[in-house]
Design a protein around this motif. Structure first.
Motif, PDB file in Angstrom:
ATOM      1  N   ASP B 248       0.827  -1.217   0.000  1.00 12.61           N
ATOM      2  CA  ASP B 248       0.000   0.000   0.000  1.00 12.61           C
ATOM      3  C   ASP B 248       0.860   1.266   0.000  1.00 12.61           C
ATOM      4  O   ASP B 248       0.476   2.283  -0.583  1.00 12.61           O
ATOM      5  N   TRP B 268      -6.425  -1.698  -6.640  1.00 12.94           N
ATOM      6  CA  TRP B 268      -7.044  -1.245  -5.394  1.00 12.94           C
ATOM      7  C   TRP B 268      -8.306  -2.072  -5.122  1.00 12.94           C
ATOM      8  O   TRP B 268      -9.135  -2.254  -5.996  1.00 12.94           O
ATOM      9  N   ARG B 274      -7.579  -1.822   0.551  1.00  9.95           N
ATOM     10  CA  ARG B 274      -6.136  -2.034   0.367  1.00  9.95           C
ATOM     11  C   ARG B 274      -5.899  -2.609  -1.025  1.00  9.95           C
ATOM     12  O   ARG B 274      -6.856  -2.923  -1.740  1.00  9.95           O
ATOM     13  N   HIS B 275      -4.613  -2.749  -1.381  1.00  9.28           N
ATOM     14  CA  HIS B 275      -4.310  -3.285  -2.707  1.00  9.28           C
ATOM     15  C   HIS B 275      -4.288  -4.810  -2.702  1.00  9.28           C
ATOM     16  O   HIS B 275      -3.754  -5.422  -1.776  1.00  9.28           O
TER      17      HIS B 275
END
Lengths: 238, 348
Positions: B248, B268, B274-275
């Motif tokens: 992130d 994303w 979060r990624h």
């Protein structure tokens, strides 16, 4: 300007050689100490070279024959004793020279006043190691003696007056510098239980010409390594 | 850890020593639970001590082995400013090694002993340093990604339950964060430089990205040491949690750098905030860990060689110190043979 180049090249080249020790030092404390000395010298080199021109152009784009450093500082590291011998010879010289420059009122006064504090530490570091190695074991004693002997013939060149620092106003009396250096170095070497090498302080044409741009064979390889990346990308910024 | 219960202690018939131990365990557990620091003179369970020695030694070894890939570029740094920054950084790493070996000594082990274990392959260092630095841009990628990952891992260690380690980490993290910014700035200069410089930076990020993600260790369900370390507050967050945090942080930084992260699956995740990212090649991680990375042999050989070639120097310093030591009074025990020469040289 030629004096700034001579003193700047001494610092640049010795810093580079000391940088070669990174990751190879005999004990962790020496990784820190040798890097510290190398960084001090690099800082001095950058100030001095900037008095002459662009520091990077001077460091990376000059040919070997245009460098004005002493042959002593370009000598390969050898073993730790060899490096310490080079440190002793040079740092005592640099300390005495910078003390004189700091006491004068020439263009180097401010710079020398700052550098002399750093160099006092370099000198102390070298002297302490000469004592330990000279008065340590049989092996360290032999190695210390070899280092002092091998580099002795490069010491004479240090006392050739540097162009620009050869007038009485410069504050440097080169003959007096030589005798002070000899007294100081003799003292350390004798306290270490060793004797000063007996040979000449300069050998033929080989030692004594760095200030005129004549260097020793290892120097060409050193600057080839130092300059190759910079030269591979002409005009690039880093 | 499971505290020793009253039941367990009363079951023992000759319980005096056990009762004392139980008190100590209870006091230790209470201190950890209350977020107090455990100090060298405090009682601690043997396993806690062993875990700390293992972790601190690995950390110290990583600092000194980690000098090698970067020192590889000191003599070729392309400007004097970059050369000074790089030398100072490598010097900082030696300094971190010193703090950490000293912190480990508070647990009753010596630097000499730990170095012997490193050289014998009995203790590890971070696998990341078994990758080569092939171009100048690798110096930047190490600063940005490797130091960045190290900081993400290490900031929580400033609150580690063991006092000397926590305090060493406060100082180390300050310097690491400086290194990380320098690495980022180096890559930015390359990314915005010539086409060749930009390509060099992208290539370095391509090679260092995945190994950097592996620095957080195996996934949580496969991490053998994690659970106990969390209970002891040596570790505060799980491997996967820290890894996600790192991703992130890096995604927007890569965008700002104008460089791509070599993972087509990074995107994303709105729902989780979060990624998401692609699968890590754990087979590679295990191979490098087992000694089959590109530079394992080279790194340890250089370390051993420096140590062996430096033996005569350390011996000389010890011999000199012994000759010049003030005479010992007859009531004092003679110095043990194992006293490492390093103590002598600290005055250098």
């Amino acid at each position: 300007m030629s004096a700034a180049l001579a003193l700047g090249d001494d610092a640049l080249v010795l810093s580079h050689r000391l940088g070669e020790w990174a990751g190879h030092a005999p004990v962790l404390e020496e990784e820190v100490a040798l890097a510290n000395i190398a960084l001090d010298l690099l800082g001095q080199a950058r100030v001095l070279l900037s008095l002459v021109g662009d520091e990077d152009e001077l460091a990376y784009l000059r040919e070997e024959r245009a460098f004005r450093n002493l042959q002593l500082v370009e000598q390969p590291n050898g073993d730790f004793a060899h490096t310490i011998a080079r440190q002793l010879y040079f740092s005592v010289y640099q300390h005495l020279l910078y003390e004189r420059l700091a006491a004068g009122d020439g263009e180097f006064t401010g710079l020398a006043a700052k550098a002399v504090k750093e160099v006092a530490y370099h000198r102390d570091h070298a002297e302490q190691w000469v004592l330990r190695l000279g008065d340590g074991t049989e092996e360290s004693r032999g190695r210390m003696r070899s280092g002092l002997d091998a580099l002795w013939r490069f010491t004479g060149e240090m006392f050739q007056p540097v162009e620009g620092l050869d007038s009485p106003e410069s504050g440097v009396d080169w003959a007096a510098l030589r005798s002070s250096w000899l007294v100081a170095v003799t003292d350390v070497v004798e306290r270490a239980g060793l004797t000063l090498p007996a040979g000449p302080q300069s050998g033929g044409w080989a030692a004594g010409a760095g200030r005129q741009g004549l260097h020793t064979e290892p120097f060409g390889r050193m600057i080839a390594e130092m300059q190759h990346l910079h030269r591979s990308h002409p005009g690039a910024s880093w | 850890m499971a505290a020793v219960t009253a039941d367990q202690t009363t079951q023992k018939t000759l319980g005096t020593e056990d009762a004392v131990d139980a008190d100590r365990v209870a006091a230790f557990d209470a201190a950890v639970a209350a977020d107090e620091r455990i100090e060298p003179r405090d009682w601690m369970p043997d396993a806690y001590r062993a875990t700390l020695v293992r972790q601190m030694a690995q950390h110290a070894h990583s600092e000194i082995i980690g000098m090698q890939p970067e020192a590889n570029w000191i003599t070729r740094a392309p400007s004097l400013r970059r050369k000074a920054i790089l030398m100072a950084k490598v010097q900082d790493e030696a300094g971190h090694g010193l703090y950490l070996y000293s912190a480990a000594e508070t647990l009753g082990t010596s630097r000499e002993e730990l170095l012997d274990k490193l050289h014998a392959g009995r203790q590890r260092y971070s696998s990341i340093f078994n990758y080569p630095t092939l171009t100048w841009a690798d110096v930047g990628a190490i600063g940005w990604l490797v130091d960045g990952a190290a900081i993400t891992n290490q900031v929580p260690l400033c609150r580690c339950s063991y006092g000397p380690y926590a305090r060493a980490m406060v100082r180390i993290c300050k310097e690491e964060s400086f290194h990380q910014r320098q690495g980022y700035e180096l890559l930015l200069a390359l990314s915005r430089g010539t086409e060749a410089q930009h390509a060099m930076a992208q290539d370095a990020v391509n090679r260092w990205w995945w190994p950097s993600l592996m620095m957080f260790g195996p996934p949580d369900d496969a991490s053998s040491h994690s659970e106990q370390s969390m209970a002891w507050k040596i570790k505060r967050h799980s491997n996967d949690e820290l890894r996600r945090r790192f991703v992130d942080i890096c995604v927007p930084q890569a965008e700002a750098l104008g460089l791509e992260l070599p993972d087509p699956d990074i995107r994303w995740n709105e729902e989780l905030g979060r990624h998401d990212f692609g699968a890590i090649d754990w087979a590679e991680f295990q191979a490098v860990l087992k000694g089959n990375g590109p530079c394992n042999e080279q790194r340890i050989t250089q370390r051993r060689t420096a140590h062996e070639e430096g033996a005569w120097v350390r011996d000389a310093a010890a011999a000199y110190a012994a000759k010049h030591a003030p005479a010992q009074s007859s009531t004092q025990a003679p110095a043990p043979n194992s006293a490492p020469a390093h103590h002598v040289e600290e005055t250098a």
